[in-house]
Motif scaffolding. Structure first.
Motif, PDB file in Angstrom:
ATOM      1  N   ALA A 105       0.813  -0.907  -0.108  1.00  0.00           N
ATOM      2  CA  ALA A 105      -0.032   0.131   0.130  1.00  0.00           C
ATOM      3  C   ALA A 105       1.081   1.386  -0.048  1.00  0.00           C
ATOM      4  N   ASP A 106       0.754   2.398   1.130  1.00  0.00           N
ATOM      5  CA  ASP A 106       1.496   3.598   0.603  1.00  0.00           C
ATOM      6  C   ASP A 106       1.785   3.852   2.538  1.00  0.00           C
ATOM      7  N   PRO A 107       2.694   4.437   2.524  1.00  0.00           N
ATOM      8  CA  PRO A 107       3.380   4.853   4.396  1.00  0.00           C
ATOM      9  C   PRO A 107       2.033   5.177   5.555  1.00  0.00           C
ATOM     10  N   ALA A 108       0.796   6.145   4.605  1.00  0.00           N
ATOM     11  CA  ALA A 108      -0.209   5.267   5.428  1.00  0.00           C
ATOM     12  C   ALA A 108      -0.674   3.940   6.438  1.00  0.00           C
ATOM     13  N   VAL A 109      -0.755   3.679   5.268  1.00  0.00           N
ATOM     14  CA  VAL A 109      -1.717   2.100   5.670  1.00  0.00           C
ATOM     15  C   VAL A 109       0.047   1.069   6.211  1.00  0.00           C
ATOM     16  N   ARG A 110       0.916   1.583   6.154  1.00  0.00           N
ATOM     17  CA  ARG A 110       2.305   1.351   6.344  1.00  0.00           C
ATOM     18  C   ARG A 110       1.944   1.172   7.950  1.00  0.00           C
ATOM     19  N   HIS A 111       2.209   2.749   8.196  1.00  0.00           N
ATOM     20  CA  HIS A 111       1.970   2.619   9.599  1.00  0.00           C
ATOM     21  C   HIS A 111       1.144   1.892  10.436  1.00  0.00           C
ATOM     22  N   ARG A 112      -0.212   2.128  10.299  1.00  0.00           N
ATOM     23  CA  ARG A 112      -0.920   1.548  11.309  1.00  0.00           C
ATOM     24  C   ARG A 112      -1.475  -0.321  11.148  1.00  0.00           C
ATOM     25  N   GLY A 113      -1.006  -0.523   9.172  1.00  0.00           N
ATOM     26  CA  GLY A 113      -1.512  -1.903   9.141  1.00  0.00           C
ATOM     27  C   GLY A 113      -0.266  -3.298   9.482  1.00  0.00           C
ATOM     28  N   THR A 114      -0.812  -3.855  10.255  1.00  0.00           N
ATOM     29  CA  THR A 114      -0.020  -4.805  10.567  1.00  0.00           C
ATOM     30  C   THR A 114       0.626  -6.454  10.589  1.00  0.00           C
ATOM     31  N   PHE A 115       1.565  -6.424  10.048  1.00  0.00           N
ATOM     32  CA  PHE A 115       2.252  -7.944   9.692  1.00  0.00           C
ATOM     33  C   PHE A 115       1.295  -9.405   9.915  1.00  0.00           C
ATOM     34  N   GLY A 116       0.570  -9.628  11.328  1.00  0.00           N
ATOM     35  CA  GLY A 116       0.276 -10.630  11.711  1.00  0.00           C
ATOM     36  C   GLY A 116      -1.239 -10.454  11.012  1.00  0.00           C
ATOM     37  N   GLY A 117      -1.836  -9.151  11.245  1.00  0.00           N
ATOM     38  CA  GLY A 117      -2.667  -9.143  11.099  1.00  0.00           C
ATOM     39  C   GLY A 117      -3.541  -9.265   9.111  1.00  0.00           C
ATOM     40  N   SER A 118      -2.483  -9.168   7.966  1.00  0.00           N
ATOM     41  CA  SER A 118      -1.706  -9.565   7.285  1.00  0.00           C
ATOM     42  C   SER A 118      -1.924 -10.427   6.410  1.00  0.00           C
ATOM     43  N   MET A 119      -1.236 -11.321   7.184  1.00  0.00           N
ATOM     44  CA  MET A 119      -1.710 -12.635   7.603  1.00  0.00           C
ATOM     45  C   MET A 119      -3.400 -13.249   8.352  1.00  0.00           C
ATOM     46  N   ALA A 120      -3.267 -13.042   8.742  1.00  0.00           N
ATOM     47  CA  ALA A 120      -4.795 -14.224   9.302  1.00  0.00           C
ATOM     48  C   ALA A 120      -5.786 -13.658   8.052  1.00  0.00           C
ATOM     49  N   HIS A 121      -5.731 -12.179   7.941  1.00  0.00           N
ATOM     50  CA  HIS A 121      -6.626 -11.374   6.809  1.00  0.00           C
ATOM     51  C   HIS A 121      -6.654 -12.468   5.454  1.00  0.00           C
ATOM     52  N   ALA A 122      -5.603 -13.858   5.373  1.00  0.00           N
ATOM     53  CA  ALA A 122      -5.463 -14.773   4.082  1.00  0.00           C
ATOM     54  C   ALA A 122      -5.883 -13.742   2.943  1.00  0.00           C
ATOM     55  N   ASP A 123      -5.711 -12.775   2.350  1.00  0.00           N
ATOM     56  CA  ASP A 123      -6.198 -12.231   1.294  1.00  0.00           C
ATOM     57  C   ASP A 123      -4.990 -12.799   0.424  1.00  0.00           C
TER      58      ASP A 123
END
Length: 294
Positions: A105-123
């Motif tokens: 994504a972009d810096p704004a998303v990278r500051h809030r998004g999480t490593f585990g969250g992106s994995m568990a979302h399983a997209d």
């Protein structure tokens, strides 16, 4: 749009969070876990998800941080993408994670998004699941019954569906250190910097001289889950990867990478059809392998 009403729960400990999730499962309530919220909040806003409650894990310290644990690096589930990018340990020991995270994504998303969250979302269009698959990562999850480990090959079950069971919380991810001799690259084709990958390729290649001894490949958005094209990995093993000028050797590498779409089931959407995605998988895999192996 405005999300449907829901209860908001902020547990004070991981044990309390597991208890809340277990109770919700027993009662049949639909409860969602909130990490960074970068994937969940848009679904709530569009009313594509309307849970009875959100369980906010954001302030649980045991889910944060990056640690060197000998043969692997442990990345806490709530570690943000920005923290991953700023970690010298990640860049030095698991560089493929850093390369892929830099494209999220972009810096704004990278500051809030999480490593585990992106994995568990399983997209399957997410960048990091393909990396986890290629590197044989291990997911550490916990519930009221204790802790268990899930290999990456078993973690991604279906579209937006992971192997996390009722009452389980992702604690973190064990990312193996591959050691010396490896090259890494993440190749991504997308419309804009903020967009999901139309196709992405995570590649790690180990060479001895000019010979490819081992290759690991992960494909983004080529099926309902991330894909590991082992036929390509097997075809690349033992091939020469010489400097420019040896057209025959380069053709053999290209032919091996040309099997990247074998056995895949890429989606069709407004951005690309299955045939175009298959073409991209072949081309981008070749680019990624050449970038890692010379």
């Amino acid at each position: 749009m405005i999300p449907a009403p829901f209860d908001y729960i902020r547990p004070a400990s991981l044990e309390e969070a597991c208890g809340v999730l277990a109770e919700a499962d027993a009662s049949g309530d639909d409860v969602k876990v909130l990490a960074g919220g970068q994937s969940l909040l848009p679904l709530l806003r569009l009313r594509l998800a309307y849970p009875a409650a959100l369980v906010d894990l954001g302030r649980l310290p045991e889910l944060h941080g990056i640690e060197d644990r000998g043969d692997h690096v442990f990345v806490g589930a709530l570690t943000t993408h920005d923290e991953v990018l700023r970690s010298g340990l990640v860049r030095e020991q698991i560089p493929l994670v850093a390369l892929a995270t830099a494209t999220v994504a972009d810096p704004a998303v990278r500051h809030r998004g999480t490593f585990g969250g992106s994995m568990a979302h399983a997209d399957p269009a997410g960048d990091l699941p393909a990396v986890a698959l290629a590197l044989d990562c291990v997911f550490v999850v916990r519930s009221g019954e204790g802790e268990r480990e899930i290999p990456a090959a078993e973690f991604f079950v279906d579209y937006l569906e992971s192997a996390l069971g009722p009452g389980e919380v992702l604690v973190g991810v064990r990312v193996p250190k591959l050691g010396p001799g490896w090259g890494y690259h993440y190749e991504k084709f997308h419309r804009t910097a903020q967009a999901w990958a139309i196709v992405g390729v995570a590649a790690a290649v180990r060479r001895a001289g000019e010979t490819i001894e081992e290759a690991r490949i992960g494909l983004t958005n080529m099926g309902p889950t991330p894909v590991r094209p082992r036929v390509v990995e097997a075809a690349l093993r033992g091939l020469s990867s010489p400097p420019a000028g040896d057209d025959g050797a380069h053709d053999r590498v290209r032919d091996a990478c040309g099997q990247a779409d074998s056995g895949t089931s890429p989606p069709s959407d407004l951005h690309a059809g299955p045939d175009y995605r298959r073409h991209l998988a072949r081309v981008l895999t070749h680019r990624a392998v050449r970038a890692t192996a010379g």
